[in-house]
Design a protein around this motif. Sequence first.
Motif, PDB file in Angstrom:
ATOM      1  N   PRO A 151     -19.316   8.480 -26.543  1.00 47.42           N
ATOM      2  CA  PRO A 151     -18.187   7.667 -25.554  1.00 47.42           C
ATOM      3  C   PRO A 151     -17.028   8.520 -25.277  1.00 47.42           C
ATOM      4  CG  PRO A 151     -19.130   6.104 -27.643  1.00 47.42           C
ATOM      5  CD  PRO A 151     -19.596   7.777 -28.029  1.00 47.42           C
ATOM      6  N   CYS A 152     -16.698   8.410 -24.178  1.00 46.83           N
ATOM      7  CA  CYS A 152     -15.662   9.484 -23.538  1.00 46.83           C
ATOM      8  C   CYS A 152     -15.041   8.612 -22.229  1.00 46.83           C
ATOM      9  CB  CYS A 152     -16.051  10.630 -23.053  1.00 46.83           C
ATOM     10  SG  CYS A 152     -16.563  11.909 -24.313  1.00 46.83           S
ATOM     11  N   ASP A 153     -13.660   8.995 -22.094  1.00 49.09           N
ATOM     12  CA  ASP A 153     -13.051   8.524 -21.080  1.00 49.09           C
ATOM     13  C   ASP A 153     -13.169   9.338 -20.044  1.00 49.09           C
ATOM     14  OD1 ASP A 153     -11.271   6.397 -22.409  1.00 49.09           O
ATOM     15  OD2 ASP A 153     -11.054   8.091 -23.710  1.00 49.09           O
ATOM     16  N   ILE A 154     -13.301  10.633 -19.979  1.00 48.59           N
ATOM     17  CA  ILE A 154     -13.336  11.380 -18.787  1.00 48.59           C
ATOM     18  C   ILE A 154     -14.383  12.525 -18.958  1.00 48.59           C
ATOM     19  CG2 ILE A 154     -12.263  13.304 -17.526  1.00 48.59           C
ATOM     20  CD1 ILE A 154      -9.683  11.776 -18.203  1.00 48.59           C
ATOM     21  N   GLY A 155     -15.397  12.814 -18.094  1.00 48.97           N
ATOM     22  CA  GLY A 155     -16.433  13.626 -18.187  1.00 48.97           C
ATOM     23  C   GLY A 155     -16.271  14.790 -17.034  1.00 48.97           C
ATOM     24  N   LEU A 156     -16.186  15.883 -17.272  1.00 45.89           N
ATOM     25  CA  LEU A 156     -16.191  16.920 -16.234  1.00 45.89           C
ATOM     26  C   LEU A 156     -17.483  17.793 -15.989  1.00 45.89           C
ATOM     27  CD1 LEU A 156     -12.700  18.457 -17.302  1.00 45.89           C
ATOM     28  CD2 LEU A 156     -13.048  17.127 -15.333  1.00 45.89           C
ATOM     29  N   ILE A 157     -18.031  17.732 -14.925  1.00 45.26           N
ATOM     30  CA  ILE A 157     -19.435  18.361 -14.743  1.00 45.26           C
ATOM     31  C   ILE A 157     -19.175  19.293 -13.781  1.00 45.26           C
ATOM     32  CG2 ILE A 157     -21.715  17.761 -14.011  1.00 45.26           C
ATOM     33  CD1 ILE A 157     -21.058  15.966 -16.421  1.00 45.26           C
ATOM     34  N   GLU A 158     -19.594  20.586 -14.193  1.00 43.61           N
ATOM     35  CA  GLU A 158     -19.730  21.723 -13.491  1.00 43.61           C
ATOM     36  C   GLU A 158     -21.131  22.149 -13.303  1.00 43.61           C
ATOM     37  OE1 GLU A 158     -18.656  26.635 -14.337  1.00 43.61           O
ATOM     38  OE2 GLU A 158     -18.198  25.250 -15.795  1.00 43.61           O
TER      39      GLU A 158
ATOM     40  N   ALA B 226     -34.798  20.003 -15.257  1.00 50.14           N
ATOM     41  CA  ALA B 226     -35.338  18.679 -16.013  1.00 50.14           C
ATOM     42  C   ALA B 226     -34.024  18.273 -17.279  1.00 50.14           C
ATOM     43  CB  ALA B 226     -36.292  18.408 -16.711  1.00 50.14           C
ATOM     44  N   GLU B 227     -33.429  19.379 -17.819  1.00 52.29           N
ATOM     45  CA  GLU B 227     -32.575  19.222 -18.840  1.00 52.29           C
ATOM     46  C   GLU B 227     -31.258  19.033 -18.436  1.00 52.29           C
ATOM     47  OE1 GLU B 227     -30.435  21.841 -22.545  1.00 52.29           O
ATOM     48  OE2 GLU B 227     -31.632  22.912 -20.893  1.00 52.29           O
ATOM     49  N   ASN B 228     -30.804  19.459 -16.933  1.00 53.41           N
ATOM     50  CA  ASN B 228     -29.782  19.077 -16.163  1.00 53.41           C
ATOM     51  C   ASN B 228     -29.816  17.673 -16.023  1.00 53.41           C
ATOM     52  OD1 ASN B 228     -29.765  22.333 -14.295  1.00 53.41           O
ATOM     53  ND2 ASN B 228     -28.972  21.967 -16.408  1.00 53.41           N
ATOM     54  N   VAL B 229     -30.865  17.044 -15.609  1.00 54.16           N
ATOM     55  CA  VAL B 229     -30.907  15.692 -15.204  1.00 54.16           C
ATOM     56  C   VAL B 229     -30.503  15.102 -16.512  1.00 54.16           C
ATOM     57  CG1 VAL B 229     -32.547  13.986 -14.619  1.00 54.16           C
ATOM     58  CG2 VAL B 229     -32.468  16.159 -13.177  1.00 54.16           C
ATOM     59  N   HIS B 230     -31.178  15.208 -17.446  1.00 54.63           N
ATOM     60  CA  HIS B 230     -30.968  14.411 -18.896  1.00 54.63           C
ATOM     61  C   HIS B 230     -29.487  14.594 -19.371  1.00 54.63           C
ATOM     62  CE1 HIS B 230     -31.539  13.164 -22.943  1.00 54.63           C
ATOM     63  NE2 HIS B 230     -31.193  14.223 -23.332  1.00 54.63           N
ATOM     64  N   VAL B 231     -28.874  15.699 -19.232  1.00 56.54           N
ATOM     65  CA  VAL B 231     -27.664  15.862 -19.642  1.00 56.54           C
ATOM     66  C   VAL B 231     -26.623  15.135 -18.671  1.00 56.54           C
ATOM     67  CG1 VAL B 231     -25.614  17.449 -19.860  1.00 56.54           C
ATOM     68  CG2 VAL B 231     -27.940  17.977 -20.827  1.00 56.54           C
TER      69      VAL B 231
ATOM     70  N   CYS C  85     -19.534   8.211 -20.002  1.00 56.78           N
ATOM     71  CA  CYS C  85     -18.311   8.493 -19.725  1.00 56.78           C
ATOM     72  C   CYS C  85     -17.789   7.476 -18.588  1.00 56.78           C
ATOM     73  CB  CYS C  85     -18.321   9.914 -18.969  1.00 56.78           C
ATOM     74  SG  CYS C  85     -18.463  11.415 -19.932  1.00 56.78           S
ATOM     75  N   LYS C  86     -16.595   7.124 -18.994  1.00 53.36           N
ATOM     76  CA  LYS C  86     -16.076   5.840 -18.089  1.00 53.36           C
ATOM     77  C   LYS C  86     -15.621   6.585 -16.804  1.00 53.36           C
ATOM     78  CE  LYS C  86     -13.827   3.472 -21.864  1.00 53.36           C
ATOM     79  NZ  LYS C  86     -12.255   3.547 -22.300  1.00 53.36           N
ATOM     80  N   VAL C  87     -15.202   7.627 -16.510  1.00 48.48           N
ATOM     81  CA  VAL C  87     -14.928   8.419 -15.381  1.00 48.48           C
ATOM     82  C   VAL C  87     -15.734   9.946 -15.223  1.00 48.48           C
ATOM     83  CG1 VAL C  87     -12.911   9.436 -14.080  1.00 48.48           C
ATOM     84  CG2 VAL C  87     -12.712   7.177 -15.064  1.00 48.48           C
ATOM     85  N   LEU C  88     -16.422   9.926 -14.089  1.00 48.58           N
ATOM     86  CA  LEU C  88     -17.304  11.146 -14.175  1.00 48.58           C
ATOM     87  C   LEU C  88     -16.642  12.123 -12.942  1.00 48.58           C
ATOM     88  CD1 LEU C  88     -19.240  12.291 -15.916  1.00 48.58           C
ATOM     89  CD2 LEU C  88     -21.126  11.551 -14.371  1.00 48.58           C
ATOM     90  N   ILE C  89     -16.242  13.278 -12.984  1.00 45.21           N
ATOM     91  CA  ILE C  89     -15.690  14.082 -12.058  1.00 45.21           C
ATOM     92  C   ILE C  89     -16.854  15.374 -11.790  1.00 45.21           C
ATOM     93  CG2 ILE C  89     -13.760  15.399 -11.581  1.00 45.21           C
ATOM     94  CD1 ILE C  89     -12.245  14.012 -13.777  1.00 45.21           C
TER      95      ILE C  89
ATOM     96  N   HIS D  38     -23.774  14.238  -7.355  1.00 46.21           N
ATOM     97  CA  HIS D  38     -23.862  12.854  -7.100  1.00 46.21           C
ATOM     98  C   HIS D  38     -25.274  12.663  -6.373  1.00 46.21           C
ATOM     99  CE1 HIS D  38     -23.410  15.019  -2.943  1.00 46.21           C
ATOM    100  NE2 HIS D  38     -23.738  13.938  -2.710  1.00 46.21           N
ATOM    101  N   GLU D  39     -26.037  13.109  -6.270  1.00 46.45           N
ATOM    102  CA  GLU D  39     -27.564  12.804  -5.758  1.00 46.45           C
ATOM    103  C   GLU D  39     -28.389  12.317  -6.838  1.00 46.45           C
ATOM    104  OE1 GLU D  39     -29.537  16.082  -3.753  1.00 46.45           O
ATOM    105  OE2 GLU D  39     -27.512  16.463  -2.488  1.00 46.45           O
ATOM    106  N   VAL D  40     -27.757  12.663  -8.198  1.00 47.57           N
ATOM    107  CA  VAL D  40     -28.577  11.981  -9.373  1.00 47.57           C
ATOM    108  C   VAL D  40     -27.644  10.983 -10.250  1.00 47.57           C
ATOM    109  CG1 VAL D  40     -29.315  12.949 -11.515  1.00 47.57           C
ATOM    110  CG2 VAL D  40     -29.422  14.349  -9.684  1.00 47.57           C
ATOM    111  N   VAL D  41     -26.636  11.051 -10.218  1.00 47.68           N
ATOM    112  CA  VAL D  41     -25.738   9.840 -10.689  1.00 47.68           C
ATOM    113  C   VAL D  41     -24.313   9.514  -9.998  1.00 47.68           C
ATOM    114  CG1 VAL D  41     -26.455  10.260 -12.951  1.00 47.68           C
ATOM    115  CG2 VAL D  41     -24.348  11.273 -12.246  1.00 47.68           C
ATOM    116  N   ARG D  42     -24.026   8.340 -10.263  1.00 43.35           N
ATOM    117  CA  ARG D  42     -22.724   8.089  -9.424  1.00 43.35           C
ATOM    118  C   ARG D  42     -21.396   8.835  -9.946  1.00 43.35           C
ATOM    119  NH1 ARG D  42     -18.517   4.950 -10.898  1.00 43.35           N
ATOM    120  NH2 ARG D  42     -19.521   4.177 -12.897  1.00 43.35           N
ATOM    121  N   ILE D  43     -20.548   9.405  -9.125  1.00 42.29           N
ATOM    122  CA  ILE D  43     -19.617  10.120  -9.626  1.00 42.29           C
ATOM    123  C   ILE D  43     -18.390   9.417  -8.881  1.00 42.29           C
ATOM    124  CG2 ILE D  43     -18.553  12.500  -8.897  1.00 42.29           C
ATOM    125  CD1 ILE D  43     -21.154  12.806 -10.814  1.00 42.29           C
TER     126      ILE D  43
END
Length: 181
Positions: free
Chosen positions: A52-59, A65-70, A78-82, A139-144
């Motif tokens: 559980p995190c407040d902020i997630g940074l995705i590069e 398939a592993e990228n999708v899972h992660v 993460c409450k906020v995903l960037i 953003h094509e996979v999850v809400r950002i």
Amino acid sequence: MTPRKLKVATVSLAGCFGCHMSFLDIDERILPLLERVEFDRSPITDIKHCGPCDIGLIEGGVCNAENVHVLREFRANCKVLIALGACAVNGGLPAQRNHLELADILQQVYRTGHGLAEGSQIPNDPELPLPLNQVHAVHEVVRIDYFLPGCPPSGDAIWAFLTQLIKGRAPTLGHGLLQYD
């Protein structure tokens, strides 16, 4: 009373790690940042799963398939995903393969490319993540929640963005912090 430290997680999917290097370019400002945040999953901590995190940074983009899972794990925790950098925002350089057929790419890279040993085979180990037919922006996979473009965004841009977010403000970056070189 000292405010609670925010938990931050970072990950690199299909990218070059340049955004993480830019993050390190905040230099000595990392010390006051560490007074306000603690890192969960990140190359800094070597923690392998996002809690559980407040902020997630995705590069990076999403290429297997592993990228999708992660990415889904980050969105769930993460409450906020960037989306950090061009590869996360729009697929970046890895997405240049999207106009080619995956089977043709694998054939060329592993079977018919120059300098390969005779009889080379396309890897088929169950430990390897299955490649996707296309590279996707996150953003094509999850809400950002926020997008920080650049290749990579500068350390100053990352610093300004994170400090505004930590202070509870919606981050905005003016002229000079966003560059498209």
